[in-house]
Design an enzyme around this catalytic site. Structure first.
Site, PDB file in Angstrom:
ATOM      1  N   ASP A  19       0.828  -1.212   0.000  1.00 14.24           N
ATOM      2  CA  ASP A  19       0.000   0.000   0.000  1.00 14.24           C
ATOM      3  C   ASP A  19       0.860   1.260   0.000  1.00 14.24           C
ATOM      4  O   ASP A  19       0.497   2.276  -0.598  1.00 14.24           O
ATOM      5  CB  ASP A  19      -0.931   0.012   1.215  1.00 14.24           C
ATOM      6  CG  ASP A  19      -1.959  -1.099   1.186  1.00 14.24           C
ATOM      7  OD1 ASP A  19      -2.348  -1.515   0.075  1.00 14.24           O
ATOM      8  OD2 ASP A  19      -2.352  -1.569   2.268  1.00 14.24           O
ATOM      9  N   LYS A  20       2.004   1.198   0.667  1.00 13.87           N
ATOM     10  CA  LYS A  20       2.891   2.359   0.689  1.00 13.87           C
ATOM     11  C   LYS A  20       3.620   2.532  -0.638  1.00 13.87           C
ATOM     12  O   LYS A  20       3.920   3.665  -1.037  1.00 13.87           O
ATOM     13  CB  LYS A  20       3.894   2.230   1.840  1.00 13.87           C
ATOM     14  CG  LYS A  20       3.321   2.666   3.158  1.00 13.87           C
ATOM     15  CD  LYS A  20       3.193   4.174   3.190  1.00 13.87           C
ATOM     16  CE  LYS A  20       1.906   4.582   3.848  1.00 13.87           C
ATOM     17  NZ  LYS A  20       1.401   5.855   3.399  1.00 13.87           N
ATOM     18  N   GLU A  45      -4.774   7.379  -8.447  1.00 11.53           N
ATOM     19  CA  GLU A  45      -4.831   6.139  -7.677  1.00 11.53           C
ATOM     20  C   GLU A  45      -3.905   5.115  -8.324  1.00 11.53           C
ATOM     21  O   GLU A  45      -3.804   5.033  -9.550  1.00 11.53           O
ATOM     22  CB  GLU A  45      -6.261   5.586  -7.653  1.00 11.53           C
ATOM     23  CG  GLU A  45      -7.332   6.594  -7.289  1.00 11.53           C
ATOM     24  CD  GLU A  45      -7.190   7.129  -5.880  1.00 11.53           C
ATOM     25  OE1 GLU A  45      -6.513   6.478  -5.062  1.00 11.53           O
ATOM     26  OE2 GLU A  45      -7.755   8.194  -5.590  1.00 11.53           O
ATOM     27  N   GLU A  58      -7.836  11.325 -12.369  1.00  6.21           N
ATOM     28  CA  GLU A  58      -8.142  12.527 -13.134  1.00  6.21           C
ATOM     29  C   GLU A  58      -7.047  13.563 -12.941  1.00  6.21           C
ATOM     30  O   GLU A  58      -6.564  13.751 -11.824  1.00  6.21           O
ATOM     31  CB  GLU A  58      -9.480  13.121 -12.672  1.00  6.21           C
ATOM     32  CG  GLU A  58     -10.663  12.172 -12.803  1.00  6.21           C
ATOM     33  CD  GLU A  58     -10.726  11.146 -11.691  1.00  6.21           C
ATOM     34  OE1 GLU A  58     -10.925   9.951 -12.001  1.00  6.21           O
ATOM     35  OE2 GLU A  58     -10.534  11.522 -10.535  1.00  6.21           O
ATOM     36  N   LYS A 169       6.320  -4.499   8.595  1.00  4.68           N
ATOM     37  CA  LYS A 169       5.319  -3.862   9.458  1.00  4.68           C
ATOM     38  C   LYS A 169       5.840  -3.880  10.889  1.00  4.68           C
ATOM     39  O   LYS A 169       6.585  -4.779  11.279  1.00  4.68           O
ATOM     40  CB  LYS A 169       3.980  -4.609   9.402  1.00  4.68           C
ATOM     41  CG  LYS A 169       3.365  -4.686   8.022  1.00  4.68           C
ATOM     42  CD  LYS A 169       2.063  -5.471   8.026  1.00  4.68           C
ATOM     43  CE  LYS A 169       0.920  -4.655   8.574  1.00  4.68           C
ATOM     44  NZ  LYS A 169      -0.392  -5.333   8.384  1.00  4.68           N
ATOM     45  N   ARG A 247      -4.830   3.131   1.577  1.00  7.88           N
ATOM     46  CA  ARG A 247      -5.318   2.121   2.522  1.00  7.88           C
ATOM     47  C   ARG A 247      -4.604   2.168   3.877  1.00  7.88           C
ATOM     48  O   ARG A 247      -4.885   1.340   4.743  1.00  7.88           O
ATOM     49  CB  ARG A 247      -5.175   0.716   1.933  1.00  7.88           C
ATOM     50  CG  ARG A 247      -6.184   0.415   0.852  1.00  7.88           C
ATOM     51  CD  ARG A 247      -6.448  -1.055   0.711  1.00  7.88           C
ATOM     52  NE  ARG A 247      -5.266  -1.834   0.355  1.00  7.88           N
ATOM     53  CZ  ARG A 247      -5.319  -3.091  -0.074  1.00  7.88           C
ATOM     54  NH1 ARG A 247      -6.491  -3.710  -0.186  1.00  7.88           N
ATOM     55  NH2 ARG A 247      -4.207  -3.738  -0.389  1.00  7.88           N
ATOM     56  N   ASP A 274      -9.130  17.068   1.616  1.00  8.22           N
ATOM     57  CA  ASP A 274      -8.756  15.846   2.329  1.00  8.22           C
ATOM     58  C   ASP A 274      -7.306  15.935   2.781  1.00  8.22           C
ATOM     59  O   ASP A 274      -6.957  15.493   3.880  1.00  8.22           O
ATOM     60  CB  ASP A 274      -8.886  14.623   1.404  1.00  8.22           C
ATOM     61  CG  ASP A 274     -10.300  14.115   1.306  1.00  8.22           C
ATOM     62  OD1 ASP A 274     -11.120  14.492   2.151  1.00  8.22           O
ATOM     63  OD2 ASP A 274     -10.585  13.345   0.377  1.00  8.22           O
TER      64      ASP A 274
END
Length: 387
Positions: A19-20, A45, A58, A169, A247, A274
């Site tokens: 995810d990173k 994304e 976009e 992690k 995420r 955001d």
């Protein structure tokens, strides 16, 4: 009444977590567009999986940006992280770009024109938080989770050890007494490693990192230290688990110690509240704690798409404040204009500064030059004078 004695846990993930990887590619694209056009609009994304990198979203830019430039930026990001594996390689992974022009309907509501100020890029709620638990005014559980993985990455890149791979992690559980962290009660690291790596050597190395990173006397007993508790971790990164932008928003912010509005940061240009409103909320919260007005503070802002001024501003000092929250709420808009344009101008956000924020947290970082301006404490004097 708030509890004073308790256990609390936060986790972090490394720059090589799938995810990173996606977050960093998305922010590399943001930086690429802003380097060409400071007012470019980007919502990018990224999906990464076995030998594939896929972009969608976009964009709008007055200066053309080619797919070849975008691909180069994405591959360079993966190379910097260190992926040269059969299942995910910066040079040979398939690449697909599905970015397209931003909707004109969004543009007409957001763009500044005539007497209309620039509006928010979306509706939503954003939170900022600061606590005096650490010098960076970040929750201690998250602070140490980040520092552990940063150390692993530094040792991997610096070839201090030869058995670490990029995906990892961490998780840190701390005991709090009278609201102050006093020791670790559980430590967890799962890290991808080279095929055939000596597991005892790996465990001893990670324990040494724990000991170096944590304050003296904080280490728990061996029975509460977990290093690769499932066993082997040879297959990792996007080959082991698909990654998506956005995420890891709790890792990006406060490790669960404060609310989150739900919106991700990475892949978004600073007109998207955001991102920018979450940054200004952190900036205000950090300055409040640094000024001695509270030991801990949460700030909420809310916006409507196309509307410039925030709909609400909320301050909560959690019973630790020296000034009434309502008075702080009245002063903050006098110090910083909390419109999207006001935020971008105050924090100088229309620059290619975002990829470094996409791993090891957007907050609790060192403000240096154009980077991490939302971590500055340059409002301290003004806040002290206001009260």
């Amino acid at each position: 009444m708030a509890r004073s004695n308790y256990l609390f846990t936060s986790e972090s993930v490394s720059e090589g977590h799938p995810d990173k990887v996606a977050d960093q590619i998305s922010d590399a694209v943001v930086d690429l567009f802003l380097s060409k056009d400071p007012v470019a609009r980007v919502a990018c994304e990224t999906l990464v999986t076995t030998q594939r990198i896929i972009l969608a979203g976009e964009v709008r830019s007055a200066v053309p940006v080619t797919n070849e430039e975008i691909e180069t930026a994405a591959r360079a990001t993966v190379k910097r992280i260190g992926y040269e594996q059969e299942g995910f390689h910066w040079q040979t992974a398939d690449f697909a770009c599905h970015l397209h022009e931003q909707s004109a309907h969004i543009a007409q509501g957001v763009d500044e024109s005539g007497n209309k100020d620039e509006g928010a890029g979306d509706q939503g709620i954003m939170f900022g938080y600061a606590t005096d638990e650490t010098p960076d005014l970040l929750p201690a559980t998250l602070y140490y989770s980040h520092r552990i993985l940063e150390r692993l990455a530094a040792d991997r890149h610096g070839k201090v050890v030869d058995f670490l791979e990029p995906d990892a992690k961490s998780q840190v559980t701390l005991a709090f007494e009278n609201g102050v962290p006093v020791k670790a009660t559980a430590l967890v690291v799962s890290t991808q490693h080279a095929v055939g790596a000596d597991q005892r050597k790996l465990r001893d190395y990670v324990k040494g990192v724990f000991n170096d990173v944590l304050p003296q006397g904080w280490m728990p007993g061996d029975e509460h230290i977990f290093v690769n508790p499932t066993g082997l971790f040879e297959i990792g990164g996007p080959d082991g688990d698909a990654g998506l932008t956005g995420r890891k928003i709790i890792v990006d912010t406060y490790g669960g110690a404060a609310p989150h509005g739900g919106g991700a940061f990475s892949g978004k240009d600073p007109t998207k509240v955001d991102r920018s409103a979450a940054y200004i909320s952190r900036y205000l919260a950090k300055n409040i704690v640094a000024a001695g007005l509270a030991k801990r503070v949460t700030i909420q802002l809310s916006y409507a798409i196309g509307i410039a001024e925030p709909l609400s501003l909320y301050v909560d000092t959690h019973g630790t404040g020296t000034v009434e929250e309502s008075k702080i709420e009245a002063v903050l808009p006098e110090l910083v204009r909390l419109t999207p344009k006001g935020i971008r101008t105050h924090l100088a956000l229309n620059k290619p500064i975002y990829q470094p924020s996409a791993a090891y947290g957007h907050f609790g970082r060192k403000a240096e030059g154009d980077f991490f301006t939302w971590e500055k404490t340059d409002l301290v004097d003004a806040l002290k004078q206001a009260f």
